[in-house]
Motif scaffolding. Structure first.
Motif, PDB file in Angstrom:
ATOM      1  N   VAL A  15       0.915  -1.160   0.157  1.00 35.57           N
ATOM      2  CA  VAL A  15       0.093  -0.125   0.022  1.00 35.57           C
ATOM      3  C   VAL A  15       0.947   1.264  -0.153  1.00 35.57           C
ATOM      4  CG1 VAL A  15      -1.881   1.264   1.339  1.00 35.57           C
ATOM      5  CG2 VAL A  15      -2.041  -1.313   1.291  1.00 35.57           C
ATOM      6  N   LEU A  16       1.827   1.255   0.950  1.00 30.02           N
ATOM      7  CA  LEU A  16       2.586   2.358   0.966  1.00 30.02           C
ATOM      8  C   LEU A  16       3.618   2.648  -0.391  1.00 30.02           C
ATOM      9  CD1 LEU A  16       3.904   4.620   2.895  1.00 30.02           C
ATOM     10  CD2 LEU A  16       5.694   3.144   3.514  1.00 30.02           C
ATOM     11  N   GLY A  17       3.937   1.471  -1.065  1.00 28.98           N
ATOM     12  CA  GLY A  17       4.727   1.459  -2.289  1.00 28.98           C
ATOM     13  C   GLY A  17       3.828   2.083  -3.337  1.00 28.98           C
ATOM     14  N   ALA A  18       2.483   1.577  -3.412  1.00 25.89           N
ATOM     15  CA  ALA A  18       1.530   2.161  -4.334  1.00 25.89           C
ATOM     16  C   ALA A  18       1.324   3.633  -4.466  1.00 25.89           C
ATOM     17  CB  ALA A  18       0.365   1.508  -4.301  1.00 25.89           C
ATOM     18  N   ILE A  19       1.104   4.102  -3.077  1.00 26.21           N
ATOM     19  CA  ILE A  19       1.156   5.619  -2.799  1.00 26.21           C
ATOM     20  C   ILE A  19       2.245   6.367  -3.409  1.00 26.21           C
ATOM     21  CG2 ILE A  19       0.317   7.374  -1.132  1.00 26.21           C
ATOM     22  CD1 ILE A  19      -1.132   5.037   0.260  1.00 26.21           C
ATOM     23  N   VAL A  20       3.332   5.985  -2.798  1.00 30.80           N
ATOM     24  CA  VAL A  20       4.671   6.693  -2.989  1.00 30.80           C
ATOM     25  C   VAL A  20       4.953   6.513  -4.393  1.00 30.80           C
ATOM     26  CG1 VAL A  20       7.099   6.877  -2.728  1.00 30.80           C
ATOM     27  CG2 VAL A  20       5.602   6.588  -0.789  1.00 30.80           C
ATOM     28  N   ASN A  29       7.321  12.638 -12.023  1.00 29.69           N
ATOM     29  CA  ASN A  29       8.476  12.186 -12.894  1.00 29.69           C
ATOM     30  C   ASN A  29       8.014  12.619 -14.228  1.00 29.69           C
ATOM     31  OD1 ASN A  29      10.733  11.020 -14.372  1.00 29.69           O
ATOM     32  ND2 ASN A  29       9.607   9.115 -14.376  1.00 29.69           N
ATOM     33  N   ILE A  30       6.745  12.191 -14.658  1.00 38.32           N
ATOM     34  CA  ILE A  30       6.266  12.456 -15.775  1.00 38.32           C
ATOM     35  C   ILE A  30       6.128  14.260 -16.186  1.00 38.32           C
ATOM     36  CG2 ILE A  30       4.163  12.693 -17.057  1.00 38.32           C
ATOM     37  CD1 ILE A  30       2.999  10.017 -15.743  1.00 38.32           C
ATOM     38  N   VAL A  31       5.823  15.026 -15.161  1.00 40.93           N
ATOM     39  CA  VAL A  31       5.720  16.123 -15.205  1.00 40.93           C
ATOM     40  C   VAL A  31       7.341  16.922 -15.427  1.00 40.93           C
ATOM     41  CG1 VAL A  31       5.101  18.504 -14.520  1.00 40.93           C
ATOM     42  CG2 VAL A  31       3.783  16.673 -14.049  1.00 40.93           C
ATOM     43  N   THR A  32       8.086  16.422 -14.622  1.00 43.65           N
ATOM     44  CA  THR A  32       9.674  17.243 -14.544  1.00 43.65           C
ATOM     45  C   THR A  32      10.568  16.298 -15.212  1.00 43.65           C
ATOM     46  OG1 THR A  32       9.911  16.483 -12.380  1.00 43.65           O
ATOM     47  CG2 THR A  32       8.918  18.412 -12.543  1.00 43.65           C
ATOM     48  N   ILE A  33      11.108  15.309 -14.461  1.00 43.60           N
ATOM     49  CA  ILE A  33      12.211  14.714 -14.767  1.00 43.60           C
ATOM     50  C   ILE A  33      12.332  13.649 -16.176  1.00 43.60           C
ATOM     51  CG2 ILE A  33      14.034  13.177 -13.847  1.00 43.60           C
ATOM     52  CD1 ILE A  33      12.884  13.738 -11.166  1.00 43.60           C
ATOM     53  N   SER A  34      11.252  13.057 -16.168  1.00 48.42           N
ATOM     54  CA  SER A  34      10.868  11.876 -17.407  1.00 48.42           C
ATOM     55  C   SER A  34      11.985  11.088 -17.416  1.00 48.42           C
ATOM     56  CB  SER A  34      11.088  12.816 -18.681  1.00 48.42           C
ATOM     57  OG  SER A  34      10.163  13.814 -18.772  1.00 48.42           O
ATOM     58  N   PHE A  35      12.152  10.394 -16.139  1.00 49.08           N
ATOM     59  CA  PHE A  35      13.067   9.165 -16.033  1.00 49.08           C
ATOM     60  C   PHE A  35      12.206   8.041 -16.214  1.00 49.08           C
ATOM     61  CE2 PHE A  35      15.622   6.004 -13.567  1.00 49.08           C
ATOM     62  CZ  PHE A  35      16.784   6.229 -14.046  1.00 49.08           C
ATOM     63  N   PRO A  36      12.576   7.027 -17.290  1.00 49.40           N
ATOM     64  CA  PRO A  36      11.666   6.029 -17.484  1.00 49.40           C
ATOM     65  C   PRO A  36      11.653   4.957 -16.133  1.00 49.40           C
ATOM     66  CG  PRO A  36      13.561   5.981 -18.992  1.00 49.40           C
ATOM     67  CD  PRO A  36      13.670   7.121 -17.947  1.00 49.40           C
ATOM     68  N   TRP A  37      10.227   4.436 -15.948  1.00 50.61           N
ATOM     69  CA  TRP A  37      10.168   3.507 -14.853  1.00 50.61           C
ATOM     70  C   TRP A  37      10.389   3.977 -13.231  1.00 50.61           C
ATOM     71  CZ3 TRP A  37       7.659  -0.802 -16.723  1.00 50.61           C
ATOM     72  CH2 TRP A  37       7.849  -0.989 -18.107  1.00 50.61           C
ATOM     73  N   LEU A  38      10.277   5.270 -13.137  1.00 50.11           N
ATOM     74  CA  LEU A  38      10.712   5.704 -11.867  1.00 50.11           C
ATOM     75  C   LEU A  38       9.725   5.498 -10.802  1.00 50.11           C
ATOM     76  CD1 LEU A  38      13.032   7.255 -10.193  1.00 50.11           C
ATOM     77  CD2 LEU A  38      11.861   9.355 -10.843  1.00 50.11           C
ATOM     78  N   GLY A  39       8.455   5.761 -11.100  1.00 44.18           N
ATOM     79  CA  GLY A  39       7.310   5.408 -10.258  1.00 44.18           C
ATOM     80  C   GLY A  39       7.420   4.051  -9.757  1.00 44.18           C
ATOM     81  N   ARG A  40       7.418   2.973 -10.861  1.00 43.87           N
ATOM     82  CA  ARG A  40       7.429   1.768 -10.603  1.00 43.87           C
ATOM     83  C   ARG A  40       8.531   1.155  -9.773  1.00 43.87           C
ATOM     84  NH1 ARG A  40       5.624  -0.038 -16.927  1.00 43.87           N
ATOM     85  NH2 ARG A  40       3.759   1.090 -16.637  1.00 43.87           N
ATOM     86  N   LEU A  41       9.592   1.703 -10.116  1.00 40.47           N
ATOM     87  CA  LEU A  41      11.030   1.408  -9.447  1.00 40.47           C
ATOM     88  C   LEU A  41      10.653   1.671  -7.809  1.00 40.47           C
ATOM     89  CD1 LEU A  41      13.776   2.115 -11.878  1.00 40.47           C
ATOM     90  CD2 LEU A  41      13.146  -0.019 -11.194  1.00 40.47           C
ATOM     91  N   CYS A  42      10.238   3.056  -7.703  1.00 47.38           N
ATOM     92  CA  CYS A  42       9.951   3.403  -6.149  1.00 47.38           C
ATOM     93  C   CYS A  42       8.683   2.276  -5.516  1.00 47.38           C
ATOM     94  CB  CYS A  42       9.234   4.745  -6.070  1.00 47.38           C
ATOM     95  SG  CYS A  42      10.648   5.955  -6.354  1.00 47.38           S
ATOM     96  N   PHE A  43       7.533   2.039  -6.259  1.00 46.27           N
ATOM     97  CA  PHE A  43       6.763   1.063  -5.657  1.00 46.27           C
ATOM     98  C   PHE A  43       7.378  -0.233  -5.266  1.00 46.27           C
ATOM     99  CE2 PHE A  43       4.184  -2.511  -7.204  1.00 46.27           C
ATOM    100  CZ  PHE A  43       3.508  -2.623  -6.137  1.00 46.27           C
ATOM    101  N   LEU A  44       8.318  -1.045  -6.305  1.00 47.53           N
ATOM    102  CA  LEU A  44       8.766  -2.310  -6.039  1.00 47.53           C
ATOM    103  C   LEU A  44       9.783  -1.976  -4.753  1.00 47.53           C
ATOM    104  CD1 LEU A  44       9.386  -3.538  -9.501  1.00 47.53           C
ATOM    105  CD2 LEU A  44       7.744  -4.464  -7.793  1.00 47.53           C
ATOM    106  N   GLY A  45      10.606  -0.976  -4.572  1.00 49.77           N
ATOM    107  CA  GLY A  45      11.610  -0.753  -3.659  1.00 49.77           C
ATOM    108  C   GLY A  45      11.049  -0.743  -2.335  1.00 49.77           C
TER     109      GLY A  45
END
Length: 198
Positions: free
Chosen positions: A22-27, A35-51
């Motif tokens: 739950v915490l990973g999904a929110i973060v 990331n989409i608006v500013t950095i545009s680093f691929p898969w950054l949200g998914r990586l944070c969720f998994l981590g």
């Protein structure tokens, strides 16, 4: 008993995997949106969720260390709190409903009082009209224009009085017959209309 619990426990998920998910999904959603608006680093949200999911799920310090009895007590306390909150909400709803009904009753009473006042005003106006009509009935009206603006001219006199002529002849003689033309007062009064002049 402890050995069975240890066998049931996974060697990998030593922490709290559900909380980690739950915490990973929110973060992940928040970081992915930024990331989409500013950095545009691929898969950054998914990586944070998994981590976060793996970190919280595998670390024993995130494990719930309460005994089953404590968990049951905490669940009962939470259920009691929820029940109290529901009762308070129902009481507030009942109070609001009672206030609403009271306002409706008071507004209905105000409307009734207003209607009664209006009826009294109408009755007073009708009484005034009736009094005015009674006054106007007793007043003399002009036969031509029906106006009540009529004033008396004086007492109506007859042109020739036979009684005066006979009385004057007996008393004075032939000249007394002229007394009949002096006129005789009657009970009638002459009026004139101030509007049309009749």
């Amino acid at each position: 008993m402890n050995t069975e619990n240890q066998k049931k426990q996974s060697d990998f998920w030593k922490g709290d995997p559900f909380t980690g998910f739950v915490l990973g999904a929110i973060v992940g959603l928040i970081v992915g949106s930024i990331n989409i608006v500013t950095i545009s680093f691929p898969w950054l949200g998914r990586l944070c969720f998994l981590g976060i999911w793996l970190f919280v799920g595998t670390q024993p310090r995130f494990k719930d260390k309460r005994t089953p009895e404590q968990i049951a007590k905490d669940n009962e306390a939470a259920e009691q709190r929820l029940q109290e909150l529901r009762e308070k909400a129902e009481a507030r709803q009942a109070e609001r409903q009672a206030e609403k009904e009271q306002k409706q009753i008071t507004s209905a009473r105000k409307r009734e009082v207003k209607m009664q006042k209006n009826e009294l005003k109408l009755q007073k106006n009708q009484l005034k009209i009736q009094k005015h009509q009674l006054k106007n009935r007793s007043k003399i009206k002009c036969p031509k224009c029906r106006s009540t603006n009529v004033q008396p001219l004086g007492v109506h006199k007859k042109g020739f009085s036979v009684g005066k002529a006979v009385g004057g002849t007996i008393l004075v003689g032939g000249v007394g017959s002229l007394a009949g033309f002096a006129g005789k007062n009657s009970k009638k009064t002459d009026f004139v209309c101030m509007n049309c002049g009749k």
